[in-house]
Design an enzyme around this catalytic site. Sequence first.
Site, PDB file in Angstrom:
ATOM      1  N   LYS A 143       0.811  -1.362  -0.114  1.00  5.82           N
ATOM      2  CA  LYS A 143      -0.166  -0.118  -0.129  1.00  5.82           C
ATOM      3  C   LYS A 143       0.841   1.290  -0.014  1.00  5.82           C
ATOM      4  CE  LYS A 143      -3.784   2.260   2.493  1.00  5.82           C
ATOM      5  NZ  LYS A 143      -4.898   2.386   3.820  1.00  5.82           N
TER       6      LYS A 143
ATOM      7  N   LYS B 184      -2.283  -1.475  -3.794  1.00  4.40           N
ATOM      8  CA  LYS B 184      -3.125  -0.177  -3.777  1.00  4.40           C
ATOM      9  C   LYS B 184      -2.294   0.845  -3.777  1.00  4.40           C
ATOM     10  CE  LYS B 184      -6.215   1.971  -0.169  1.00  4.40           C
ATOM     11  NZ  LYS B 184      -6.531   1.843   1.145  1.00  4.40           N
TER      12      LYS B 184
HETATM   13  C1  PBG Z   1      -7.504   3.542   5.624  1.00  2.00           C
HETATM   14  C2  PBG Z   1      -7.906   3.265   4.265  1.00  2.00           C
HETATM   15  C3  PBG Z   1      -7.566   4.258   3.135  1.00  2.00           C
HETATM   16  C4  PBG Z   1      -8.262   3.704   1.938  1.00  2.00           C
HETATM   17  C5  PBG Z   1      -8.669   2.307   2.307  1.00  2.00           C
HETATM   18  N1  PBG Z   1      -8.499   2.152   3.706  1.00  2.00           N
HETATM   19  C6  PBG Z   1      -6.961   5.411   2.899  1.00  2.00           C
HETATM   20  C7  PBG Z   1      -5.852   5.800   3.626  1.00  2.00           C
HETATM   21  O1  PBG Z   1      -4.736   4.801   3.741  1.00  2.00           O
HETATM   22  O2  PBG Z   1      -5.628   6.895   3.859  1.00  2.00           O
HETATM   23  C8  PBG Z   1      -8.062   4.326   0.634  1.00  2.00           C
HETATM   24  C9  PBG Z   1      -9.360   3.752  -0.327  1.00  2.00           C
HETATM   25  C10 PBG Z   1      -9.797   4.716  -1.432  1.00  2.00           C
HETATM   26  O3  PBG Z   1      -9.190   5.621  -1.702  1.00  2.00           O
HETATM   27  O4  PBG Z   1     -10.668   4.212  -2.290  1.00  2.00           O
HETATM   28  N2  PBG Z   1      -6.512   2.937   6.094  1.00  2.00           N
END
Ligand code: PBG
Length: 334
Positions: free
Chosen positions: A202, A256
Amino acid sequence: MNFGSASFPRIRMRRTRQAPWSRDLVRETTLHAADFIWPIFVVEGEGRIEPVGAMPGVDRISIDIAVERAREAADLGIPCIALFPNIDRSLRTEDCAEAWNPDNLVCRATRAIRAAVPDIGVMEDVALDPYSATGHDGIVRDGIIVNDESVEALVRQALVQAEAGANIIGPSDMMDGRIGAMRDALEGAGHQDVLLLSYAAKYASSFYGPFREAVGADATLKGDKKTYQMDSGNTDEALREVALDLAEGADMVMVKPGLAYLDICQRIKQEFRVPTYAYQVSGEYAMIEAAAANGWIDREKAILESLSAFRRAGCDGILTYYAVEVARMLRASS
Ligand code: PBG
């Protein structure tokens, strides 16, 4: 790959492209409803449907509506739904304790959906940002996101979610060692069938902006997430993250954001041959919607093309806000 000495005009690449039937016949990757996990945003209340400003077409919904939408998704053949809560500002604290309240919003939503729609999988996100006064995914001490204490908190969060009936736990926090700690805790508590879908690679990304509005973390977040989420310049590091998470007991792994990281998806699939997912995140959704709203791209074609890119890169499935809409399109065209 060896294509021999074949050459024009014996070979005409356009032959297989000549008509819809021949294109259908040779297509390597196709989309199916079963490829999707559908993320939804949940809020308190009843009969509540609240549009998310930066994600036209996506709503925050109360549990009763979430149950209806889960039913609809299951009927369309979507195998799994992922829940993200937007909780009251007063419950966002320094210690993030609402995250492991067994009666918190996502736990109640999970119970309701599992009871009413037993044929869809329910995934819950593990991270503290929706519960945190500072909008971070872990516990913050003197401005530092502390790893080991965060892992303890995340384990408590995962356990109440499993207790509520979550089928998949999706840790999106990027703390070190969390997968192993969660796997041990789940085994210890008799939840051996709960799957762990690790957000393994991520990245600290600007494409999460609209999501933070949806869960209300845009107003709380102080600073950035670069000390725990990955640097967008790195690839090898993603492979190490995946190797560790698999060794610690992850069943499936995720990359992601999606489209800007397709190379990572492809490398992970090729190296590990494990179930690999991509998250087409909120910013990717917002870009398609904004361009389409301006008449600059063909919306439906752009959606299908972007989703098939993930399958082409080797992903087994995609978390996408378009899941239900695309499942409907696929049904209409079959
Ligand atoms: C939280 C989380 C995030 C997303 C999914 N879980 C945001 C972040 O890490 O700030 C993002 C999903 C999206 O942008 O559609 N941990």
